[in-house]
Design a protein around this motif. Structure first.
Motif, PDB file in Angstrom:
ATOM      1  N   ILE A 268      42.003  41.455  48.681  1.00  0.00           N
ATOM      2  CA  ILE A 268      43.349  41.241  48.168  1.00  0.00           C
ATOM      3  C   ILE A 268      43.420  41.889  46.789  1.00  0.00           C
ATOM      4  CG2 ILE A 268      45.079  39.492  47.607  1.00  0.00           C
ATOM      5  CD1 ILE A 268      43.549  37.547  49.412  1.00  0.00           C
ATOM      6  N   THR A 269      44.479  42.711  46.562  1.00  0.00           N
ATOM      7  CA  THR A 269      44.588  43.477  45.325  1.00  0.00           C
ATOM      8  C   THR A 269      45.841  43.103  44.549  1.00  0.00           C
ATOM      9  OG1 THR A 269      45.828  45.282  46.372  1.00  0.00           O
ATOM     10  CG2 THR A 269      43.418  45.391  46.464  1.00  0.00           C
ATOM     11  N   ASN A 270      45.912  43.690  43.321  1.00  0.00           N
ATOM     12  CA  ASN A 270      46.961  43.312  42.368  1.00  0.00           C
ATOM     13  C   ASN A 270      48.218  44.201  42.274  1.00  0.00           C
ATOM     14  OD1 ASN A 270      48.082  41.679  40.409  1.00  0.00           O
ATOM     15  ND2 ASN A 270      47.208  42.844  38.760  1.00  0.00           N
ATOM     16  N   PRO A 271      48.241  45.435  42.521  1.00  0.00           N
ATOM     17  CA  PRO A 271      47.353  46.247  43.349  1.00  0.00           C
ATOM     18  C   PRO A 271      46.283  47.039  42.598  1.00  0.00           C
ATOM     19  CG  PRO A 271      49.386  47.407  42.950  1.00  0.00           C
ATOM     20  CD  PRO A 271      49.525  46.101  42.256  1.00  0.00           C
ATOM     21  N   THR A 272      46.385  47.179  41.263  1.00  0.00           N
ATOM     22  CA  THR A 272      45.435  48.064  40.580  1.00  0.00           C
ATOM     23  C   THR A 272      44.523  47.314  39.616  1.00  0.00           C
ATOM     24  OG1 THR A 272      47.103  48.536  38.883  1.00  0.00           O
ATOM     25  CG2 THR A 272      46.967  50.048  40.754  1.00  0.00           C
ATOM     26  N   HIS A 273      44.998  46.244  39.019  1.00  0.00           N
ATOM     27  CA  HIS A 273      44.213  45.596  37.959  1.00  0.00           C
ATOM     28  C   HIS A 273      43.137  44.657  38.500  1.00  0.00           C
ATOM     29  CE1 HIS A 273      46.684  47.292  34.868  1.00  0.00           C
ATOM     30  NE2 HIS A 273      47.794  46.796  35.401  1.00  0.00           N
ATOM     31  N   PHE A 274      43.389  44.007  39.633  1.00  0.00           N
ATOM     32  CA  PHE A 274      42.453  43.032  40.174  1.00  0.00           C
ATOM     33  C   PHE A 274      42.197  43.300  41.653  1.00  0.00           C
ATOM     34  CE2 PHE A 274      44.595  40.777  36.711  1.00  0.00           C
ATOM     35  CZ  PHE A 274      43.498  40.407  35.949  1.00  0.00           C
ATOM     36  N   ALA A 275      40.992  42.886  42.094  1.00  0.00           N
ATOM     37  CA  ALA A 275      40.650  42.948  43.523  1.00  0.00           C
ATOM     38  C   ALA A 275      39.660  41.832  43.813  1.00  0.00           C
ATOM     39  CB  ALA A 275      40.058  44.299  43.899  1.00  0.00           C
ATOM     40  N   VAL A 276      39.898  41.097  44.906  1.00  0.00           N
ATOM     41  CA  VAL A 276      38.993  40.017  45.313  1.00  0.00           C
ATOM     42  C   VAL A 276      38.688  40.185  46.797  1.00  0.00           C
ATOM     43  CG1 VAL A 276      39.742  38.392  43.557  1.00  0.00           C
ATOM     44  CG2 VAL A 276      40.967  38.476  45.724  1.00  0.00           C
ATOM     45  N   ALA A 277      37.425  40.032  47.171  1.00  0.00           N
ATOM     46  CA  ALA A 277      36.985  40.170  48.573  1.00  0.00           C
ATOM     47  C   ALA A 277      36.633  38.793  49.108  1.00  0.00           C
ATOM     48  CB  ALA A 277      35.785  41.104  48.657  1.00  0.00           C
ATOM     49  N   LEU A 278      37.262  38.405  50.233  1.00  0.00           N
ATOM     50  CA  LEU A 278      37.073  37.078  50.813  1.00  0.00           C
ATOM     51  C   LEU A 278      36.445  37.182  52.190  1.00  0.00           C
ATOM     52  CD1 LEU A 278      40.495  35.429  49.859  1.00  0.00           C
ATOM     53  CD2 LEU A 278      38.308  35.219  48.677  1.00  0.00           C
ATOM     54  N   LYS A 279      35.634  36.183  52.503  1.00  0.00           N
ATOM     55  CA  LYS A 279      34.970  36.100  53.808  1.00  0.00           C
ATOM     56  C   LYS A 279      35.096  34.678  54.317  1.00  0.00           C
ATOM     57  CE  LYS A 279      32.067  37.106  57.216  1.00  0.00           C
ATOM     58  NZ  LYS A 279      32.414  38.074  58.293  1.00  0.00           N
ATOM     59  N   TYR A 280      35.512  34.547  55.572  1.00  0.00           N
ATOM     60  CA  TYR A 280      35.631  33.217  56.174  1.00  0.00           C
ATOM     61  C   TYR A 280      34.695  33.127  57.368  1.00  0.00           C
ATOM     62  CZ  TYR A 280      37.491  29.108  58.526  1.00  0.00           C
ATOM     63  OH  TYR A 280      37.614  27.878  59.130  1.00  0.00           O
ATOM     64  N   ASP A 281      33.738  32.170  57.277  1.00  0.00           N
ATOM     65  CA  ASP A 281      32.789  31.930  58.361  1.00  0.00           C
ATOM     66  C   ASP A 281      32.820  30.445  58.683  1.00  0.00           C
ATOM     67  OD1 ASP A 281      30.766  31.797  60.182  1.00  0.00           O
ATOM     68  OD2 ASP A 281      29.244  32.755  58.925  1.00  0.00           O
ATOM     69  N   PRO A 282      33.506  30.047  59.754  1.00  0.00           N
ATOM     70  CA  PRO A 282      33.616  28.616  60.076  1.00  0.00           C
ATOM     71  C   PRO A 282      32.266  27.936  60.268  1.00  0.00           C
ATOM     72  CG  PRO A 282      35.127  29.933  61.412  1.00  0.00           C
ATOM     73  CD  PRO A 282      34.221  30.893  60.724  1.00  0.00           C
ATOM     74  N   ALA A 283      31.229  28.692  60.661  1.00  0.00           N
ATOM     75  CA  ALA A 283      29.922  28.076  60.910  1.00  0.00           C
ATOM     76  C   ALA A 283      29.207  27.717  59.613  1.00  0.00           C
ATOM     77  CB  ALA A 283      29.047  29.024  61.734  1.00  0.00           C
ATOM     78  N   LYS A 284      29.578  28.330  58.499  1.00  0.00           N
ATOM     79  CA  LYS A 284      28.868  28.096  57.239  1.00  0.00           C
ATOM     80  C   LYS A 284      29.655  27.254  56.248  1.00  0.00           C
ATOM     81  CE  LYS A 284      26.125  32.358  57.382  1.00  0.00           C
ATOM     82  NZ  LYS A 284      25.767  33.598  56.663  1.00  0.00           N
TER      83      LYS A 284
END
Length: 378
Positions: A268-284
């Motif tokens: 997900i971006t800011n679009p230029t100043h910030f960026a965050v990478a997310l991961k969803y794993d229901p098993a963990k």
């Protein structure tokens, strides 16, 4: 206030490092008067406790060795036999007293300062052979205190000894008129009580010496302000070295973070100043986890890696800022962002289904619900 060799006042309390090094060198508070008191009390108490058995053992040895038969005297082997027998009786009699003295000799030194074995203290020091240093120690304040303690100890013990002897005159004169057996037992009792009273006289000396040794040892360990600063520099390192270490740590952490970007479900971006990478794993876990985040150049690098590995990029300035400021790496997002991130992940899933030809093109994302306490403006 103590002074260092350079003349600076030692006004600072010793640090933990200074205290630890002093113990390693064997420089801790010790009181010889306390050791002497412990041994004297143990000896006097032991003599009172086992004086009767000592007297009986002495009578047994004397009666056995001064009343030998002619056959025993003429036997060449009898000398060794009687010597061993007498030695066994003597050892059995004095063993409890020796054990009491041994325990006192161990407990006395460790009662002040605790148990310590220092190889550095045992190592020879050439500086101690310097005659000038020896003269300085002879005329130091500590030497004067030791002299005063010796005089006070001699005076006290002498006074107590004279008082005890004057109080025991009748007992001492009565011993000369008693039978041998009772005289020996009586003499052991008189000697034991006399030694105990003289040992008690050392309590006053020890009561003065113990606080002095604690104070003197602390004064030796006191530090100047410059010594504290130098020790801090040595322990913490130079500022430029610490800065370089922190820089290397940041670079290593950033490399690990970039390696995790290809595993993300969405960036997900800011679009230029910030960026965050997310991961969803229901098993963990129960919530999506932040794999990477960054601003400006780092955000650009995250977007580039995501594009190289076909990780979906989604522009949502409010959500990107909220995740960036509220979540640390490898942590789950806060509960207030569950709904917004769930809508994002559902949208990503629908896009993937559409790209695979298994569904319709999803409608654009609506405004995502960001709680006021998590919303961050530029």
């Amino acid at each position: 206030m103590a002074e260092s060799e350079s003349g600076a006042d030692k006004s600072e309390e010793p640090t933990e490092k200074r205290l630890r090094e002093s113990r390693e060198k064997g420089q801790i508070a010790r009181s010889r008067e306390l050791n002497t008191l412990a041994i004297m009390l143990a000896g006097a108490g032991g003599l009172l406790a086992v004086g009767g058995s000592l007297g009986s053992a002495l009578l047994s040895i004397m009666s056995g060795n001064f009343a030998l038969s002619r056959e025993v005297i003429m036997d060449e082997r009898s000398m060794a036999i009687w010597l061993l027998a007498s030695g066994k009786v003597a050892v059995d009699a004095v063993l409890p007293l020796f054990l009491a003295l041994l325990i006192a000799s161990i407990v006395g030194p460790i009662a002040l300062g605790g148990w310590l074995f220092s190889a550095k203290a045992m190592a020879p020091k050439i500086s101690r052979m310097n005659p000038l240093a020896g003269l300085k120690r002879m005329f130091s304040t500590k030497a004067l205190v030791e002299l005063l303690k010796a005089l006070a100890k001699f005076t006290l013990v002498l006074a107590v000894a004279l008082a005890v002897l004057s109080a025991k005159v009748d007992d001492l004169l009565a011993i000369a008129h008693e039978p041998l057996e009772s005289a020996i037992l009586h003499a052991a009792q008189v000697v034991g009580w006399s030694a105990l009273w003289m040992a008690c006289a050392l309590v006053l000396i020890a009561a003065v010496d113990v606080p002095f040794q604690l104070w003197d040892n602390k004064q030796k360990l006191m530090m100047t302000k410059q010594e504290v600063r130098d020790e801090y520099k040595d322990s913490e390192g130079k500022p430029e070295v610490k800065q370089r270490i922190r820089q290397l740590q940041r670079e290593m952490a950033e490399r690990r973070m970039m390696q995790a970007v290809p595993q993300a479900d969405v960036v997900i971006t800011n679009p230029t100043h910030f960026a965050v990478a997310l991961k969803y794993d229901p098993a963990k876990g129960h919530a999506p986890v932040l794999l990477a985040k960054g601003g400006d150049f780092t955000a650009l690098k995250i977007r580039e890696i995501a594009q190289e590995h076909q990780v979906m990029l989604l522009e949502s300035p409010a959500l990107a800022r909220a995740v960036f400021y509220s979540t640390e790496l490898d942590q789950e997002i806060p509960a207030g962002l569950y709904l917004a991130v769930a809508q994002v992940l559902a949208y990503v899933y629908q896009i993937r289904q559409y790209q695979a030809g298994k569904g319709k093109r999803p409608a654009p994302l609506p405004d995502l619900p960001i709680p006021p306490d998590l919303r961050r403006d530029e």
